[in-house]
Write an enzyme that holds these catalytic residues in place. Structure first.
Site, PDB file in Angstrom:
ATOM      1  N   HIS A   1       0.798  -1.230   0.000  1.00  0.00           N
ATOM      2  CA  HIS A   1       0.000   0.000   0.000  1.00  0.00           C
ATOM      3  C   HIS A   1       0.828   1.276   0.000  1.00  0.00           C
ATOM      4  CE1 HIS A   1      -4.145  -1.469   0.514  1.00  0.00           C
ATOM      5  NE2 HIS A   1      -3.618  -2.459   1.198  1.00  0.00           N
TER       6      HIS A   1
ATOM      7  N   LYS B   1      -8.745  13.517   4.987  1.00  0.00           N
ATOM      8  CA  LYS B   1      -7.898  12.331   4.933  1.00  0.00           C
ATOM      9  C   LYS B   1      -6.864  12.443   6.042  1.00  0.00           C
ATOM     10  CE  LYS B   1      -6.955  13.244   0.629  1.00  0.00           C
ATOM     11  NZ  LYS B   1      -6.929  12.115  -0.277  1.00  0.00           N
ATOM     12  N   ARG B   2      -6.127  11.371   6.250  1.00  0.00           N
ATOM     13  CA  ARG B   2      -5.055  11.387   7.246  1.00  0.00           C
ATOM     14  C   ARG B   2      -4.136  12.576   6.987  1.00  0.00           C
ATOM     15  NH1 ARG B   2      -0.245   8.268   6.839  1.00  0.00           N
ATOM     16  NH2 ARG B   2      -1.173   7.309   4.995  1.00  0.00           N
TER      17      ARG B   2
ATOM     18  N   LYS C   1       0.424  14.186   1.579  1.00  0.00           N
ATOM     19  CA  LYS C   1      -0.946  14.454   1.127  1.00  0.00           C
ATOM     20  C   LYS C   1      -1.192  15.949   0.931  1.00  0.00           C
ATOM     21  CE  LYS C   1      -2.750  10.231   3.249  1.00  0.00           C
ATOM     22  NZ  LYS C   1      -3.299   9.508   2.093  1.00  0.00           N
TER      23      LYS C   1
ATOM     24  N   THR D   1      -8.826   6.213  -1.944  1.00  0.00           N
ATOM     25  CA  THR D   1     -10.197   5.757  -2.208  1.00  0.00           C
ATOM     26  C   THR D   1     -11.188   6.894  -1.980  1.00  0.00           C
ATOM     27  OG1 THR D   1     -10.313   4.874   0.054  1.00  0.00           O
ATOM     28  CG2 THR D   1      -9.799   3.320  -1.723  1.00  0.00           C
TER      29      THR D   1
ATOM     30  N   LYS E   1     -14.884   7.995  -3.853  1.00  0.00           N
ATOM     31  CA  LYS E   1     -16.142   8.281  -3.152  1.00  0.00           C
ATOM     32  C   LYS E   1     -16.682   9.656  -3.539  1.00  0.00           C
ATOM     33  CE  LYS E   1     -14.280   5.551   0.617  1.00  0.00           C
ATOM     34  NZ  LYS E   1     -13.468   5.635   1.848  1.00  0.00           N
TER      35      LYS E   1
END
Length: 809
Positions: A359, A549-550, A555, A657, A661
């Protein structure tokens, strides 16, 4: 139960299900209808529904036995399952029945659903993916078990105090868990430490310490109740809960030390590993749940098949990331030491049974353990790893690998402190190693597994992630689901690929209006929630721009915040322009020891405090950081989003993901060519997504060729002003130097390319403004997103795993 008011035509007669809920309320909860509190009704509702599920569960298990079917075993440190009541009702087709039964007693199903806590069994995408996969396995009628840990407190509950993240225990089990079944008969002794002694031609491991792993099962219902599979989570118990001699001698705390030691294994998800004790606890956790799971799998196979050599024909073990990599030596230990197989035979069985999903390409996330710690805690497993390594390195030498490549392939990193490489262990112990997006899989071959890929060129394959459309469309966005059903019928409920029928309606003004009405209604609901919980008022007609998100530097929440500061400055400097009103919504947790990520959260809240109280922006810009982001919050936020921020540094996000969504719920994506963004772009069309920034190759080239971020910053007026404002304390007057180090990192090395991508990102955001002004075009693009992301259903992903890796379809 008849209503005592209104005309007779409105009397609600009791249904059989209503009567069953009342029986449960009385006989299991011990209350009658008059004394029952809302939480009693909540438990009675779940128990009554659970009774319906149990019959399907037993039938599914019997069918698997009767057909002697192969099972899939999915091992994961995380299962971010969220609330189960609405999910189970929907998949069982019993939502209306439950609504009617509760309404007969003046109760609202939505109020009952709100009482259910989010299960604290995960953190982010890894755990939510595992939950989607479990639901899709049941939907596709594939016999499966999920294996993990029954965390008592999980990750943590996030509270924001004065803008700072505060970590609190997540007490999701405070009122018990009506979904679970403790299986005391399914328990295994898990050992640590001790010594390995010779026993004839074999060896015996005598652990110095043992705990008991006890199974706790939760049913997982597939769509339309076709199959019910099992999520088996392990709780820990000491063999001797109390040392009575010590207790009677007055050492009351010491007498319970074994109890505390066992319970620490299942208390917290990802305990901080910055200390040696933290590292040891994490390794203990990983071995505890993996060993219990592998022993359970082997026990079940021997019980029903009798011949351990047929294990690969009846069991497919999937490792979700490196956390359960110790499954490789544990399975080998059982095959060799307990079942008496020759090492070479055991090794072939192991490889044929196990497969591994990678991952991440981040080196810090590819777990390694100090060799002395591993050897002290798991001495027999260390011996097995050495034996595996000698075989692998012989194969490498025969293949002509030089010393450098052999060192990279080795299961032991000898470059500094000797460490066991868990990703390499999982790779060599599996017959299949898959990435989770097309770009990620190719980068695996070129970077972290380049040498192993050359040695085993057929082992790596791609399985692009997916999400379950039941939870992430039908359940979280019923308004949109109804509009789609009215337009194209029900076929998409069974096959998300049928959403493509919406393409012909993309430019239909009436359908676009219906889509817009649903989106605005969802925004009103979210705005109301944020007003009630945070005291911030949002305009539902503004553009809702979301990044949830985290919190991690790759990110790039920081890039988003810097652009937010630049936009704030532009609005104040140019009040005459016709600005598009924006609401910037952030959410996510930072690892407790991740200093820079926690600073990013504080910065988001500092910016929000300044911007939201500034009358000069006149409501044109609002910023909110929503605390304690979890699955249930995502189910509120995602249907209300207009713009989905997927802006990771190219080459660093494995898949994502959330991007799927958001698109499924009619948000446009602004993103880099990273992870599954690339495949989303290919599906929805270049004109229906906004791509910016460097590619993965360009990022690698910049890093390799002496990139100078300072020069880039000085050449961009907007960027320079925004960074200067943050660094100089404009948003932190109480501590002007708070962000000096964070911003200094961008000037000095900018590893995550915030400066390099800023101008491109800012231009893309202004292009978004222009698109927003053309309502018809925006709605058409939103419809084409919904229509063309059905491929990203986890049903499709699981079908690919089932055919290509597990061989069960």
């Amino acid at each position: 139960m008849a209503s005592d008011s209104g005309p007779a035509s409105h009397i609600v007669l009791p249904s059989e299900f209503d009567r069953h809920i009342i029986r449960v309320l009385r006989h299991r909860i011990g209350k009658d209808e008059r004394a029952a509190k809302l939480h009693d009704w909540y438990n009675a509702s779940i128990f009554a529904l659970r009774d319906e599920i149990i019959d399907r569960w037993i039938a599914s298990t019997r069918r698997t036995h009767d057909e002697n079917a192969k099972r899939v075993y999915y091992l994961s440190m995380e299962f971010l399952i969220g609330r189960l009541l609405r999910d189970a009702l929907s998949n069982m087709g019993m939502t209306a029945e439950m609504e009617q039964a509760l309404a007969a007693h003046g109760l609202d199903l939505s109020a009952i659903e709100e009482l259910e806590p989010d299960a604290a069994l995960g953190n982010g995408g890894l755990g939510r993916l595992a939950a989607c996969f479990m639901e899709s396995l049941a939907t596709l009628d594939i016999p499966a078990y999920g294996y993990g840990i029954r965390y008592v407190n999980g990750m943590f509950r996030q509270r924001i105090d004065d803008g700072w993240q505060v970590e609190l225990p997540e007490t999701w089990l405070a009122h018990g868990n009506p979904w679970e079944f403790e299986r005391l008969e399914s328990s295994y002794r898990i050992g640590f430490g001790g010594e390995v002694v010779a026993d004839g031609e074999g060896v015996i491991w005598n652990p110095a310490e043992q705990v008991e792993a006890i199974a706790v099962d939760t049913p997982v219902v597939g769509w339309r109740g076709r199959r019910v599979n099992t999520l088996r989570l392990w709780s820990a118990s000491p063999l001797d809960p109390i040392q009575l001699d010590a207790f009677n001698a007055g050492d009351h705390f010491g007498a319970l030390a074994e109890q505390v030691r066992a319970e620490s294994l299942v208390r917290v998800l990802y305990p901080a590993d910055s200390s040696p004790a933290g590292q040891e606890l994490r390794l203990r956790q990983e071995y505890f749940f993996t060993a219990a799971s592998i022993q359970d799998i082997v026990r079940r196979h021997i019980q029903y098949d009798g011949d351990i050599r047929t294990l690969p024909e009846k069991a497919a073990i999937q490792l979700n990331d490196t956390h359960p990599s110790v499954a490789v030596p544990e399975l080998m230990r059982l095959l060799v030491d307990a079942q008496g197989l020759e090492f070479n035979d055991a090794w072939e069985i192991c490889k044929q049974t196990i497969s591994y999903t990678n991952h991440t390409l981040l080196p810090e996330a590819l777990e390694t353990w100090p060799l002395p710690l591993f050897e002290r805690l798991l001495p027999r497993h260390m011996q097995i790893i050495y034996a595996i390594n000698s075989r692998i390195l012989r194969e490498a030498r025969k293949a002509g690998c030089d010393a450098e490549r052999i060192a990279a392939i080795s299961l032991i990193d000898e470059s500094g402190e000797r460490r066991v490489r868990m990703a390499n262990l999982a790779f060599v112990g599996a017959h299949s190693v898959n990435g989770v997006a097309a770009l990620h899989t190719e980068l695996m071959k070129e970077t972290v597994f380049a040498d192993l890929h050359q040695l085993y060129p057929t082992r790596i394959n791609n399985k692009t992630n997916g999400v379950t459309p039941r939870r992430w469309l039908q359940q979280c966005n019923p308004g949109l689901t109804d509009v789609i059903r009215d337009a194209i019928g029900d076929a998409f409920l069974n096959d998300a690929g049928k959403l493509s029928d919406l393409n012909v309606l993309a430019d239909d003004p009436q359908f676009g209006e219906h889509i817009a009405e649903v989106k605005r209604a969802n925004k009103v609901v979210l705005a109301d929630y944020i007003r009630k919980t945070m005291g911030v008022r949002l305009d539902p007609d503004a553009l809702f721009d979301v990044q949830i998100k985290r919190i991690h530097e790759y990110k790039r929440q920081l890039l988003n915040l810097i652009e937010t500061v630049a936009l704030y400055d532009q609005i104040r400097s140019h009040p005459e322009r016709d600005w598009v009103p924006r609401v910037k919504i952030f959410g996510g947790k930072a690892a407790s020891s991740y200093h820079n990520a926690k600073l990013v959260i504080k910065l988001a809240n500092d910016i929000a405090r300044r911007v939201n109280s500034d009358p000069s922006v006149g409501g044109l810009l609002k910023v909110v950081f929503v605390p304690n982001y979890n699955v249930s919050l995502a189910e509120r936020i995602i249907p209300a989003a207009d713009l989905s921020e997927q802006i990771s540094t190219a080459g660093m996000e494995a898949s994502g993901t959330g991007n799927m969504k958001f698109a499924l719920n009619g948000a446009l994506t602004i993103g880099t060519l990273d992870g599954a963004n690339i495949e989303i772009k290919d599906r929805v069309g270049d004109e229906n997504i906004v791509i910016f920034g460097l590619t993965a190759d360009e990022v690698a080239e910049k890093r390799a060729n002496g990139y100078d971020p300072r020069a880039v910053i000085e050449s961009s007026r907007e960027l320079s002003q925004a960074l200067s404002a943050v660094a100089s304390g404009v948003f932190s007057p109480d501590d002007p130097h708070r962000y000096a180090g964070l911003i200094g990192g961008i000037y000095d090395h900018d590893w995550f390319m915030c400066a390099a991508d800023f101008d491109s990102y800012a231009a893309a955001q202004r292009a978004i403004d222009a698109r927003w002004e053309d309502k018809a075009a925006w709605r058409a693009a939103a419809i084409r997103n919904i229509a063309n992301v059905g491929w990203f259903s986890s049903d499709r992903t699981i079908a690919e795993y089932a055919r290509d890796i597990w061989k069960v379809l």
